[in-house]
Design an enzyme around this catalytic site. Sequence first.
Site, short mmCIF file in Angstrom:
data_model
loop_
_atom_site.label_atom_id
_atom_site.label_comp_id
_atom_site.label_asym_id
_atom_site.label_seq_id
_atom_site.Cartn_x
_atom_site.Cartn_y
_atom_site.Cartn_z
N ARG B 128 4.80 -10.67 -7.74
CA ARG B 128 3.75 -10.41 -8.72
C ARG B 128 2.68 -11.49 -8.73
NH1 ARG B 128 5.22 -7.29 -13.37
NH2 ARG B 128 6.77 -5.83 -12.61
N ASP B 247 -4.30 -7.51 8.04
CA ASP B 247 -4.24 -6.62 6.87
C ASP B 247 -5.54 -6.68 6.07
OD1 ASP B 247 -3.19 -4.68 5.24
OD2 ASP B 247 -1.99 -6.04 4.04
#
Lengths: 302, 502
Positions: B128, B247
């Site tokens: 997170r 990415d």
Amino acid sequence: MAADYWASTQRRHWQFSREALAEIRQKLEDDDRALVQQYPLPDRRFLSHFFNLQLAKLGKKFMIRQQALATAQIYIRRFYSKVEIRRTNPYLVLATAFYLACKMEECPQHIRMVVSESRQLWPDFIISDVSKLGECEFYLISEMNSQLIIHHPYRTLQSLQNTLSMAQDDTSLAWSIINDHYMTDLPLLYPPHVIAVTAIFLALTLKPTQAGLQAAASTAAALSSTTLMPKDQPGSGNGVLNTQQKKVQNLVSWLAEGEIDIQSAVECSQEIISLYDVLEQYNEKTCKEQIGRFVKARGLEK
Amino acid sequence: MFPYSNHAVVPPSFLRNRFDNGITPEHDDPFPNSPESDSPESSTTGSVCLDPDCHEPHSSESDYPTTDTTEPEYIDPGLREPHSHGVFFVTESSEARKMPPTNGYTSKVRVLDRYKVVGFISSGTYGRVYKAVGHNGMAGEFAIKKFKPDKEGETIQYTGISQSACREMALCSELSHPNMIHLVEIILEDKCIFMVFEYAEHDLLQIIQHHSQPTRHPILASAVRSILFQLLNGLLYLHTNWVLHRDLKPANIMVTSKGEVRIGDLGLARLFYKPLHSLFSGDKVVVTIWYRAPELLLGSKHYTPAVDLWAVGCIFAELLSLRPIFKGEEAKMDSKKTVPFQKNQMQKIVEILGMPTRDKWPGLIHQAEYGQLQTLSSYVREGNNGKSGLESWYWNTLRSTGYQDSPPSVTPGQQGLDLLSKLLEYDPEKRLTAEQALQHPYFTANGEKVSANCFEGMSTQYPSRRVSQDDNDIRTSSLPGTKRNGFPDDSLAGRPTKRMKD
């Protein structure tokens, strides 16, 4: 930076002067004076050689390439410049450095495999709980400030072998000298390209031939003179240079043109030569016993 | 004097030993991708988009595929601390802290001593991200990425750090550039890794979405130019340092409140300097599907930095059209974990760019999935009026997004098309490099300087990043983790996810 040694954390944070390194180590010992006195340890080079051999055994089980082992050795050396060895289980640190180095050198091994193979090699010192190794990994990374990318001399060697028209034999010899330098403090003292040049120099001159020795002597003379000019190169008195001498001369000319710090290369050579000398006295049994003693006495293997 | 003149020959036995240990200098790892490689999350797959033809502008971020796999039931144990409101990390029980420091690991720095967490930003497979401010007068705002700890049963265990986390930690520690997200520090504490970054108020995904709602209105042409320039500049730095990002996508490109572009998320990045085995063998699938280069889709084993430039092309197109240009649907890995041919994605590309040909891309026939291309031919959409497919896509897009034709400063124009077509070049060897792209006349055409602030001259103010401060909200996110605060998770929206990783 990842590819640029000059901007790397290796140069900025992990390269010391001899004095600074000695001071760091002294402080470490001073902080744990009692421990240090209670558990004497062999010369650091013997320990490093011992670690090197143990790592090689582990590496062989996984068929790991040399560079990952070299990275692991640097991790170990960095770690023990921050942490007193007698507070650790060196076998666990070894296995952990190996595990982490394999990931960083893009040949990852599963943690369970590393633990079980380590346990087979050192059953008295490794328990089969992977979380021990996982915890030690945190310790290692934290002490190294997550600076895990290592610049090795191998790369310079590879890029110079053609420039200096080295034969395969020369390259292999230089390669193995680089392998050996991980047993010294040189990786914490000099940039990798200086070490590569040193290894090349030693490889070209250490050939057990009369010509090689002559070349070595003359090169050494040339190197130690401050006004090094390739054209003044001595040692070619008879006017006929054999190939080995030519290679050495190539190297000297190349050094003279370049930015390599020759004084450093000379110091590196001396260090490596004395390593070979010292290791004649290596005794594995002593290393094993002395390490085993503090690990067992302090229950560090559990 | 030089010592070894009287040292004659170094113990040759010693040197010989080096060769006898079975470890030859360049020994290739024979098990480069052992079945048990280190990732706890390898090869999980997500769900498939049920609506292949959805042409909606992004209505929410949940629309986006990710390189992450989403995980059900990840309850972050560090979310709440019983006695302090608004604190999201729990530190380990005091019991553990009392352990003698000899053998075990105890962090010297505690994340909560240094930072006050003010909210939750997003989550993914890795863990997170939280927003924080510094304690003790430390200026600035921070984004703290907390890697998910592994659990065995109820207790968190040390299980070894994933290779991608290792790479990200090492690369972020090493790299530093104005167009890269800045790492402040890494704290390893209580079996968790906290990477503390500078906080960036915006990201490209958020900006694109802002322009899609309530009605579509174009991103200022000068802003697009600045964003692209900064992005390429950061990428040039990465490539010069032998780092492949692998990415790039709008969500991973941050923008600070001063309009500076920062490339983020190096979770899939790696060094490509003389790899010992093909990059493919390490990570079978890289780059989120919509931004994945054709050579990857066609199964290339040895890909290059050009894969990042393709992604830049896709991002450029998306900044102009406010929709992903190649919005394919991901085929999932089968049970044998073989990588499927991404037919639908390839088809989306072919529909706009036409079929790749051997003439234009000589390496084409060497691609592993070359044979599969034939199955696509029927989908080719012809360009009209003799224009190439991309050309008509481009001008239609500019028109429908609302770019004016003149003056030249308000439109990406002909040079924009030229640059785009050279980034979306099939042949990776012909595709522009970051360096070449930066030289493109698109950036200099109007004699205007590209601003280092992409918001320069802009009247719109983008909304701040949404940050949740509600404890409850975060707890409920223990259902499939909230991808980003306020939006339903990927898995709920039924969208392609992907990454299988190292």
